[in-house]
Motif scaffolding. Structure first.
Motif, PDB file in Angstrom:
ATOM      1  N   THR A 132     -10.704  -2.037  14.072  1.00  0.00           N
ATOM      2  CA  THR A 132     -10.080  -0.780  14.654  1.00  0.00           C
ATOM      3  C   THR A 132      -8.648  -0.612  14.052  1.00  0.00           C
ATOM      4  OG1 THR A 132     -10.041  -1.577  16.622  1.00  0.00           O
ATOM      5  CG2 THR A 132     -12.028  -0.550  16.199  1.00  0.00           C
ATOM      6  N   ALA A 133      -8.046  -1.697  14.399  1.00  0.00           N
ATOM      7  CA  ALA A 133      -6.454  -1.616  14.121  1.00  0.00           C
ATOM      8  C   ALA A 133      -5.778  -1.258  12.833  1.00  0.00           C
ATOM      9  CB  ALA A 133      -5.873  -2.772  14.949  1.00  0.00           C
ATOM     10  N   THR A 134      -4.832  -1.059  12.638  1.00  0.00           N
ATOM     11  CA  THR A 134      -4.224  -1.011  11.232  1.00  0.00           C
ATOM     12  C   THR A 134      -3.163  -2.019  10.881  1.00  0.00           C
ATOM     13  OG1 THR A 134      -2.508   0.785  11.461  1.00  0.00           O
ATOM     14  CG2 THR A 134      -4.876   1.405  11.240  1.00  0.00           C
ATOM     15  N   THR A 135      -2.399  -1.959   9.841  1.00  0.00           N
ATOM     16  CA  THR A 135      -1.327  -2.797   9.846  1.00  0.00           C
ATOM     17  C   THR A 135       0.171  -2.029   9.972  1.00  0.00           C
ATOM     18  OG1 THR A 135      -1.026  -1.918   7.478  1.00  0.00           O
ATOM     19  CG2 THR A 135      -2.161  -4.153   7.791  1.00  0.00           C
ATOM     20  N   PHE A 136       0.032  -0.865  10.829  1.00  0.00           N
ATOM     21  CA  PHE A 136       1.405  -0.280  11.309  1.00  0.00           C
ATOM     22  C   PHE A 136       2.033  -1.134  12.607  1.00  0.00           C
ATOM     23  CE2 PHE A 136       3.490   2.344  14.297  1.00  0.00           C
ATOM     24  CZ  PHE A 136       4.444   3.021  13.188  1.00  0.00           C
ATOM     25  N   GLY A 137       3.231  -1.615  12.316  1.00  0.00           N
ATOM     26  CA  GLY A 137       3.878  -2.335  13.246  1.00  0.00           C
ATOM     27  C   GLY A 137       3.573  -3.831  13.307  1.00  0.00           C
ATOM     28  N   SER A 138       3.167  -4.358  11.622  1.00  0.00           N
ATOM     29  CA  SER A 138       2.921  -5.740  11.715  1.00  0.00           C
ATOM     30  C   SER A 138       4.095  -6.465  11.798  1.00  0.00           C
ATOM     31  CB  SER A 138       2.121  -5.890  10.381  1.00  0.00           C
ATOM     32  OG  SER A 138       2.963  -5.502   9.443  1.00  0.00           O
ATOM     33  N   SER A 139       5.204  -6.010  11.636  1.00  0.00           N
ATOM     34  CA  SER A 139       6.521  -6.764  11.808  1.00  0.00           C
ATOM     35  C   SER A 139       6.914  -6.881  13.125  1.00  0.00           C
ATOM     36  CB  SER A 139       7.495  -6.198  10.865  1.00  0.00           C
ATOM     37  OG  SER A 139       7.690  -4.818  11.322  1.00  0.00           O
ATOM     38  N   THR A 164      -3.760   3.348  -8.850  1.00  0.00           N
ATOM     39  CA  THR A 164      -4.164   4.588  -8.343  1.00  0.00           C
ATOM     40  C   THR A 164      -4.209   5.019  -6.829  1.00  0.00           C
ATOM     41  OG1 THR A 164      -6.369   3.656  -8.416  1.00  0.00           O
ATOM     42  CG2 THR A 164      -5.524   4.697 -10.327  1.00  0.00           C
ATOM     43  N   ALA A 165      -4.729   4.209  -5.919  1.00  0.00           N
ATOM     44  CA  ALA A 165      -4.889   4.585  -4.704  1.00  0.00           C
ATOM     45  C   ALA A 165      -3.664   4.317  -3.808  1.00  0.00           C
ATOM     46  CB  ALA A 165      -6.286   3.970  -3.960  1.00  0.00           C
ATOM     47  N   GLY A 166      -2.957   3.103  -4.250  1.00  0.00           N
ATOM     48  CA  GLY A 166      -1.910   2.467  -3.420  1.00  0.00           C
ATOM     49  C   GLY A 166      -2.060   2.023  -2.380  1.00  0.00           C
ATOM     50  N   THR A 167      -1.150   2.019  -1.121  1.00  0.00           N
ATOM     51  CA  THR A 167      -1.336   1.363  -0.006  1.00  0.00           C
ATOM     52  C   THR A 167      -0.707   2.091   1.018  1.00  0.00           C
ATOM     53  OG1 THR A 167      -0.818  -0.665   1.325  1.00  0.00           O
ATOM     54  CG2 THR A 167       0.890   0.113  -0.402  1.00  0.00           C
ATOM     55  N   THR A 168      -1.123   2.006   2.311  1.00  0.00           N
ATOM     56  CA  THR A 168      -0.640   2.805   3.479  1.00  0.00           C
ATOM     57  C   THR A 168      -0.910   1.869   4.784  1.00  0.00           C
ATOM     58  OG1 THR A 168      -0.877   4.822   5.078  1.00  0.00           O
ATOM     59  CG2 THR A 168      -2.747   4.171   3.797  1.00  0.00           C
ATOM     60  N   ASP A 169      -0.138   2.147   5.919  1.00  0.00           N
ATOM     61  CA  ASP A 169      -0.341   1.405   7.012  1.00  0.00           C
ATOM     62  C   ASP A 169      -1.015   2.202   8.122  1.00  0.00           C
ATOM     63  OD1 ASP A 169       1.547   2.896   7.703  1.00  0.00           O
ATOM     64  OD2 ASP A 169       3.112   1.343   7.962  1.00  0.00           O
ATOM     65  N   HIS A 170      -1.623   3.213   7.859  1.00  0.00           N
ATOM     66  CA  HIS A 170      -2.403   3.973   8.839  1.00  0.00           C
ATOM     67  C   HIS A 170      -3.519   4.634   8.375  1.00  0.00           C
ATOM     68  CE1 HIS A 170       0.267   6.927   6.327  1.00  0.00           C
ATOM     69  NE2 HIS A 170      -0.804   7.542   6.806  1.00  0.00           N
ATOM     70  N   TYR A 171      -4.544   5.136   9.092  1.00  0.00           N
ATOM     71  CA  TYR A 171      -5.712   5.790   8.532  1.00  0.00           C
ATOM     72  C   TYR A 171      -5.488   7.156   7.516  1.00  0.00           C
ATOM     73  CZ  TYR A 171      -8.724   2.784  11.612  1.00  0.00           C
ATOM     74  OH  TYR A 171      -9.277   1.863  12.302  1.00  0.00           O
ATOM     75  N   SER A 172      -6.191   6.727   6.649  1.00  0.00           N
ATOM     76  CA  SER A 172      -6.184   8.230   5.691  1.00  0.00           C
ATOM     77  C   SER A 172      -7.439   8.642   5.274  1.00  0.00           C
ATOM     78  CB  SER A 172      -5.176   7.719   4.312  1.00  0.00           C
ATOM     79  OG  SER A 172      -5.351   8.812   3.660  1.00  0.00           O
ATOM     80  N   THR A 173      -7.886   9.752   5.632  1.00  0.00           N
ATOM     81  CA  THR A 173      -9.233  10.294   5.314  1.00  0.00           C
ATOM     82  C   THR A 173      -9.355  11.434   4.463  1.00  0.00           C
ATOM     83  OG1 THR A 173      -9.010  11.686   7.283  1.00  0.00           O
ATOM     84  CG2 THR A 173     -10.147   9.511   7.606  1.00  0.00           C
ATOM     85  N   ASN A 174      -8.041  11.699   3.769  1.00  0.00           N
ATOM     86  CA  ASN A 174      -8.283  12.498   2.967  1.00  0.00           C
ATOM     87  C   ASN A 174      -7.993  12.025   1.351  1.00  0.00           C
ATOM     88  OD1 ASN A 174      -7.469  14.880   1.065  1.00  0.00           O
ATOM     89  ND2 ASN A 174      -6.258  15.863   2.584  1.00  0.00           N
ATOM     90  N   LEU A 175      -8.912  12.289   0.729  1.00  0.00           N
ATOM     91  CA  LEU A 175      -9.183  11.692  -0.586  1.00  0.00           C
ATOM     92  C   LEU A 175      -8.002  12.210  -1.532  1.00  0.00           C
ATOM     93  CD1 LEU A 175     -12.784  11.084  -1.240  1.00  0.00           C
ATOM     94  CD2 LEU A 175     -11.126   9.542  -1.215  1.00  0.00           C
TER      95      LEU A 175
END
Length: 358
Positions: free
Chosen positions: A120-127, A293-304
């Motif tokens: 459920t968690a993301t990588t946001f704040g992993s540092s 093409t898709a890249g990376t992010t540290d939060h939920y993204s539901t917009n394609l």
């Protein structure tokens, strides 16, 4: 008649006189070979070498089989036993890397994957020390991108295969077949570059902004890889449908389109569906085209269509690059479990929808 009875009697006596090694010989020989290999390369060695132990066990097993087979069973049956043992040994050699891979991934990733918050968690704040991180956004991104890929590639591939098998004649069909052959072997990074070049142009023409990285661009890259697999698989199963079924349908006055829909596709449905599921499992683990093409992010993204979207293969790569080994292994384990579920689903579908009588 007397001569035939005599010949049968001679063959019977030959079979009776022929000596065979007991069924348990292979198990005993394998146990002896493994024991000696482990003693030499693991127990008595300064540093354990399991690969060397396996090679020793294989060589000793083959030596025991050759000596015992030719000594007891003779040249003919001994050669047959040696050939059978070589086939089994080759199979074991092919399976060992797979078992080693599964063991390594489970041993390194299970603890982190089963920890709270990983799904459920993301990588946001992993540092930040003490922050609970996970792969939830990567799992969602993987499912969304792969789902859109399947929605585009499956009808495209199946209909192309129907055209090639049922209608395709002449230079146009040969050209499509040639292009499908080329696309089947195209490197995945090339598919990513294709999508990266095409999507910004399409966005500029339609929306006036050259949006570059997005989940939909990743889906386009995967469509390039998945479509030829679906075409090849569907072609093979359509060609397995006997022509007698088509001819019987035509004899009843049924149109060709209805025959394809009701007879050909229905007969080969189990093979086509299972092949499609395997194709999905094949592209779900691609990383190179999605990094472009898709890249990376540290939060939920539901917009394609807006913003970058993270997928599990890219997540594993970046976590490993950042030194988060346990998290990377956990992501790899989740990916393997997804592929395993898809393969089991393919087998169930093939069994469930196979034609009656098989």
């Amino acid at each position: 008649m007397t001569t035939q009875v005599s010949n049968i009697g001679e063959r019977s006596s030959f079979v009776t006189a022929q000596k065979h090694l007991p069924t348990s010989f292979a198990y005993v020989a394998a146990a002896v070979a493994v024991t000696i290999g482990v003693l030499v390369e693991v127990v008595l060695a300064d540093e354990a070498n399991w690969i060397g132990a396996g090679i020793w066990a294989l060589l000793i097993f083959m030596a025991l089989t050759i000596v015992a087979g030719f000594a007891v069973e003779g040249r003919r049956y001994g050669a047959d036993r040696v050939a059978a043992s070589a086939v089994v040994a080759t199979f074991v050699l092919a399976v060992i890397p797979l078992i080693s891979l599964l063991y390594t991934v489970i041993a390194n990733g299970w603890t982190r994957m089963s920890a709270g918050g990983f799904f459920t968690a993301t990588t946001f704040g992993s540092s930040i020390a003490g922050t609970v991180t996970g792969a939830g956004h990567a799992i969602v991104g993987t499912l969304m991108i792969t789902g859109v890929t399947a929605l585009i590639a499956i009808p495209l591939g199946v209909l192309t295969a129907v055209y090639l098998v049922e209608y395709g004649r002449g230079p146009f069909a040969k050209t499509i077949t040639f292009l499908v052959d080329v696309m089947t072997g195209i490197p995945s990074i090339v598919a990513g570059l294709f999508a990266a070049a095409m999507i910004p142009l399409a966005n500029y023409w339609i929306f006036g902004e050259p949006q570059f990285k997005s989940g939909f661009a990743g889906s386009v890259a995967l469509v390039v890889l998945m479509t030829p697999i679906v075409i090849r698989n569907t072609e093979e199963h359509l060609r397995l449908v006997p022509n007698s079924l088509r001819e019987a349908s035509y004899a009843l006055g049924v149109t060709k389109a209805r025959t394809i829909n009701k007879v050909v596709l229905r007969t080969s449905a189990s093979g086509i569906i299972s092949g499609v599921v395997i194709a999905v499992a094949r592209v779900i683990g691609e990383s190179a085209p999605l990094m472009i093409t898709a890249g990376t992010t540290d939060h939920y993204s539901t917009n394609l269509f807006t913003g970058q979207m993270l997928t599990l293969p890219v997540y594993v790569y970046y976590e490993y690059k950042k030194g988060n080994q346990a998290t990377a292994w956990a992501g790899a384990l989740v990916l393997i479990l997804l592929v395993l579920v898809l393969n089991l689903l393919a087998r169930w579908i093939a069994k469930k929808f196979r034609p009656a009588g098989e």
